[in-house]
Design an enzyme around this catalytic site. Structure first.
Site, PDB file in Angstrom:
ATOM      1  CG  HIS A 192     -15.031 -68.756  63.425  1.00  0.00           C
ATOM      2  ND1 HIS A 192     -13.719 -68.229  63.839  1.00  0.00           N
ATOM      3  CD2 HIS A 192     -15.053 -68.240  62.285  1.00  0.00           C
ATOM      4  CE1 HIS A 192     -14.465 -66.939  63.361  1.00  0.00           C
ATOM      5  NE2 HIS A 192     -14.889 -66.568  63.184  1.00  0.00           N
ATOM      6  CG  HIS A 241     -35.513 -63.983  95.896  1.00  0.00           C
ATOM      7  ND1 HIS A 241     -35.387 -65.349  96.044  1.00  0.00           N
ATOM      8  CD2 HIS A 241     -33.786 -63.845  96.444  1.00  0.00           C
ATOM      9  CE1 HIS A 241     -34.238 -65.749  95.565  1.00  0.00           C
ATOM     10  NE2 HIS A 241     -33.038 -64.748  96.100  1.00  0.00           N
ATOM     11  CG  HIS A 268     -31.663 -60.285  96.763  1.00  0.00           C
ATOM     12  ND1 HIS A 268     -31.867 -59.618  95.359  1.00  0.00           N
ATOM     13  CD2 HIS A 268     -31.075 -60.864  96.875  1.00  0.00           C
ATOM     14  CE1 HIS A 268     -31.871 -60.559  95.042  1.00  0.00           C
ATOM     15  NE2 HIS A 268     -30.919 -62.004  95.209  1.00  0.00           N
ATOM     16  CD  GLU A 322     -23.692 -64.091  68.157  1.00  0.00           C
ATOM     17  OE1 GLU A 322     -23.652 -63.430  68.883  1.00  0.00           O
ATOM     18  OE2 GLU A 322     -23.343 -63.605  67.215  1.00  0.00           O
TER      19      GLU A 322
HETATM   20  C1  LIG Z   1     -27.610 -64.361  85.346  1.00  0.00           C
HETATM   21  C2  LIG Z   1     -28.003 -65.101  86.940  1.00  0.00           C
HETATM   22  N1  LIG Z   1     -26.383 -64.295  86.984  1.00  0.00           N
HETATM   23  C3  LIG Z   1     -26.356 -64.177  88.849  1.00  0.00           C
HETATM   24  C4  LIG Z   1     -27.625 -64.673  89.662  1.00  0.00           C
HETATM   25  C5  LIG Z   1     -27.441 -64.478  90.701  1.00  0.00           C
HETATM   26  N2  LIG Z   1     -28.037 -63.100  91.046  1.00  0.00           N
HETATM   27  C6  LIG Z   1     -30.106 -62.944  91.381  1.00  0.00           C
HETATM   28  S1  LIG Z   1     -30.673 -61.991  91.722  1.00  0.00           S
HETATM   29  C7  LIG Z   1     -28.687 -61.101  91.992  1.00  0.00           C
HETATM   30  C8  LIG Z   1     -28.690 -59.756  91.835  1.00  0.00           C
HETATM   31  C9  LIG Z   1     -29.475 -58.867  92.607  1.00  0.00           C
HETATM   32  O1  LIG Z   1     -29.588 -57.889  92.364  1.00  0.00           O
HETATM   33  P1  LIG Z   1     -30.813 -57.048  91.713  1.00  0.00           P
HETATM   34  O2  LIG Z   1     -31.041 -57.692  90.272  1.00  0.00           O
HETATM   35  O3  LIG Z   1     -30.105 -55.304  91.843  1.00  0.00           O
HETATM   36  O4  LIG Z   1     -32.808 -57.435  92.633  1.00  0.00           O
HETATM   37  P2  LIG Z   1     -32.744 -56.847  93.497  1.00  0.00           P
HETATM   38  O5  LIG Z   1     -31.715 -57.488  94.917  1.00  0.00           O
HETATM   39  O6  LIG Z   1     -32.794 -55.042  93.432  1.00  0.00           O
HETATM   40  O7  LIG Z   1     -33.773 -57.562  93.544  1.00  0.00           O
HETATM   41  C10 LIG Z   1     -28.161 -61.975  91.215  1.00  0.00           C
HETATM   42  C11 LIG Z   1     -26.734 -61.411  91.166  1.00  0.00           C
HETATM   43  C12 LIG Z   1     -28.952 -64.994  88.717  1.00  0.00           C
HETATM   44  N3  LIG Z   1     -30.293 -65.048  89.544  1.00  0.00           N
HETATM   45  N4  LIG Z   1     -28.935 -64.718  87.329  1.00  0.00           N
END
Ligand SMILES: Cc1ncc(C[n+]2csc(CCOP(=O)(O)OP(=O)(O)O)c2C)c(N)n1
Ligand SMILES: [Mg+2]
Length: 630
Positions: A446, A11, A242, A384
């Site tokens: 539960h 990334h 990204h 939680e």
């Molecule tokens: C709980 C979870 N769901 C999905 C992902 C997959 N994932 C990685 S980054 C991302 C989103 C990226 O957007 P952002 O947080 O805005 O990061 P940016 O691209 O701006 O660096 C997702 C959906 C993850 N890492 N963790």
């Protein structure tokens, strides 16, 4: 750019987009010393948007932490310390494992709680640091950050400062399609201090940090307007940046635009090293001053410090539970809390609004709060997931032995944090009460069914389901003494008869309760005593049944084969557990019988449920007889 390109995965966008913020924070503010990455009074730096791991690795390398350029070249490769997402390694300066979005946010809140609490107990001469974190759109969209930010605001964690990478981009494109709340207003409503700045204006970044540092009674969110893949002519502001390497051509153009030599790759100008080296003198001096203060600290403080940071093995004895008396394992566990608190100075924790039910109270009438930072009972509220992450944050902060408690069925709500405790080897203790259908009238919503099986499937987590008060004491001792991973204590709501204690039985994961040759009945928790009753009945029919209590599979599987066969014997095997039978064939074998519950439970008094689901001595004896064909 070069590392992501070499790995052909990773990334580049976030590291480029947050680089300006990182440089200002690390060079002007962060108090760390690369010569001792584990110095206990260091500032903590959490990259909750863990996909931006390369930014962390770059900072560690450039600042002189023991992370070589070869490690950077080996980004994401087998055996490297530069995994795709940061994996906890305090010796290298990687504070916590992140990647599941929102986890770092919650973990940082736990670190900040730990700091507040330890500073109150040890004094600011010894404990005086901050928790900084990077968070992204994804972190703020995840539910856990809603819980954790609410908790942090309520607790007034003034030493917590997060930087929000407000770049309007997530994987599927512009955040216009998903995210339209006003983040500043949301956090202000949660009692956070906020600043909004251009995340590429270094003076503005510094001013915002100064302002955040000045606010001591609220956590701070610095909303940084940034461009993902900042500086890359084509990739900037695109979702593609990204998670895709930029490509040779784009990297070349980006370097040219930055007046940076395009060759060789992985070039680091000596001036960059010296810039960070000089900047981190601040951290070196801070640690030297701290060491001096530590040497001059009075004996009481030093003694308390050692008991917190270098805990010795501990043995909880319990009040002495009378054989034949009747008590729920949640209650016998609860009776240990005073002794635990006295013998384990770092013991701290709480429940998700169920303290009375989980019986987890250290000192009645006191709660960790803005006004009382030394209290060791935490009211996590009905949160939680944030509880899970915060407990992990405390556990990896150092100095504390934290636990979090709730009903077993609600472990689902915090499973991602539970998993990270296991993955990180965090010494978190998870207290789960109301552990089966026998919680009764609250009904199937539960009543946990598949939870034992699913937790046992999780590597490195020890799941202990004690059969009575004495096993509960042993289980707590195991949890309190484990330093390299989490323990889940699975406890009953209902009373169970106290059996004769067997020394070392729980420690070895399983042991023989009553001996017999014709069949081995293997049970856990509340099913052990009914299995003993079944064995008594079987004896009446001329069948000699052995009953084995198997409170902890993981510890049992760790025993040598001799011990395991000695306990399980060679007779046909039957398992008895009021939960999904999934997994039990590993113990009873293909031809064994598993008595369990492979459906959801039902709302009724526990005695009725025992009848209906076949968990009475009589019903179990009948099934065993049928199984043996006699
Ligand atoms: C709980 C979870 N769901 C999905 C992902 C997959 N994932 C990685 S980054 C991302 C989103 C990226 O957007 P952002 O947080 O805005 O990061 P940016 O691209 O701006 O660096 C997702 C959906 C993850 N890492 N963790
Ligand atoms: Mg984003």
């Amino acid at each position: 750019m070069d590392a992501v390109e070499a790995a052909n995965s990773g990334h580049p966008g976030m590291p480029m987009g947050m680089a300006d913020i990182a440089v200002v924070l690390w060079s002007k503010y962060l108090k760390v010393d690369p010569e001792d990455p584990q110095w206990p009074d260091r500032d903590r730096f959490v990259v909750s948007n863990g996909h931006g791991s390369m930014l962390l690795y770059a900072l560690l390398h450039l600042s002189g932490f023991p992370l070589s350029l070869d490690e950077i070249r080996n980004f994401r490769q087998w055996g490297s310390h530069t995994a795709g997402h940061p994996e906890i390694d305090h010796a290298l300066g990687i504070e916590t494992t992140t990647g599941p979005l929102g986890q770092g946010f919650g973990t940082g809140v736990g670190m900040a709680i730990a700091e507040e609490h330890l500073r109150a107990r040890l004094g600011s001469e010894l404990v005086d640091h901050r928790t900084f974190g990077f968070v992204s759109d994804g972190d703020l969209m995840e539910g856990i950050s809603a819980e954790a930010s609410s908790m942090a605001g309520h607790l007034g964690l003034g030493r917590l400062i997060y930087f929000y990478d407000d770049n309007d981009i997530s994987i599927d494109g512009s955040t216009d399609i998903t995210f339209s709340e006003t983040v500043e207003q949301r956090f202000e409503a949660l009692n956070w201090h906020t600043e909004t700045i251009d995340g590429h204006d270094r003076d503005a970044i510094a001013r915002a940090i100064d302002a955040a540092l000045a606010v001591e009674d609220k956590p701070s969110l610095i909303v940084c307007r940034t461009h993902i893949a900042h500086g890359a002519p084509k990739a900037q502001d695109t979702a593609a940046a990204h998670g895709s390497p930029l490509g040779d051509e784009e990297i070349k153009k980006t370097k040219e635009l930055m007046d940076f030599p395009t060759e060789p790759t992985f070039l680091v100008d000596e001036n960059v090293y010296s810039f960070f080296d000089e900047a981190l003198n601040r951290g070196r001096e801070a640690r030297a001053a701290w060491l001096e203060r530590f040497d001059n600290a009075d004996n009481d403080a030093r003694e308390l410090w050692n008991s917190l940071y270098e805990p010795q093995p501990v043995e909880i004895k319990g009040p002495g539970f009378e054989t034949g008396s009747s008590m729920a394992t949640r209650a016998s566990g609860g009776q240990l809390f005073e002794e635990i608190a006295e013998k384990v100075p770092g013991f701290i924790g709480g429940s998700a609004d169920l303290a009375g039910s989980t019986k987890t109270v250290i000192e009645k009438g006191r709660l960790f709060s803005v006004k009382d930072r030394t209290a060791r009972d935490l009211a996590f509220g009905i949160r939680e997931h944030a509880m899970g992450a915060a407990v992990n944050g405390m556990a990896i902060h150092g100095g504390l032995k934290p636990y979090g408690a709730t009903f077993f069925v609600f472990s689902d709500y915090m499973r991602a944090s539970l998993r990270l405790s296991a993955l990180m080897g965090a010494p978190s203790t998870w207290v789960y009460t109301h552990d089966s259908i026998f919680l009764g009238e609250d009904g199937p919503t539960h009543q946990p069914i598949e939870h034992l099986a699913s937790m046992r499937a999780m590597p490195h987590l020890w799941v202990i389901r004690p059969a009575d008060a004495n096993e509960a004491v042993a289980a707590w001792n195991i949890a309190l003494n484990r330093r390299d991973g989490p323990v889940a204590l699975v406890l009953t709501r209902q009373n169970l008869p106290t059996m004769d204690p067997v020394v070392g039985g729980v420690q070895r994961g399983g042991y023989v309760v009553t001996d017999g040759e014709d069949v081995t009945i293997i049970a856990t928790g509340s099913e052990v005593h009914v299995s003993v009753e079944a064995a008594d009945r079987l004896a009446g029919s001329g069948i000699s049944a052995r009953v084995v209590s198997l409170p902890c599979w993981e510890l049992f599987m760790d025993q040598d084969a001799d011990y395991r066969t000695q306990v399980l014997g060679t007779a046909p095997r039957v398992s008895v557990e009021a939960a999904a039978t999934f997994g039990w064939s590993a113990i009873v074998g293909d031809r064994g019988l598993s008595i369990g519950i492979d459906r959801f439970g039902a709302s009724a008094p526990d005695t009725v449920l025992a009848e209906k689901f076949g968990f009475t001595g009589g019903a179990i004896a009948a099934r065993v007889k049928e199984f043996l064909g006699s």
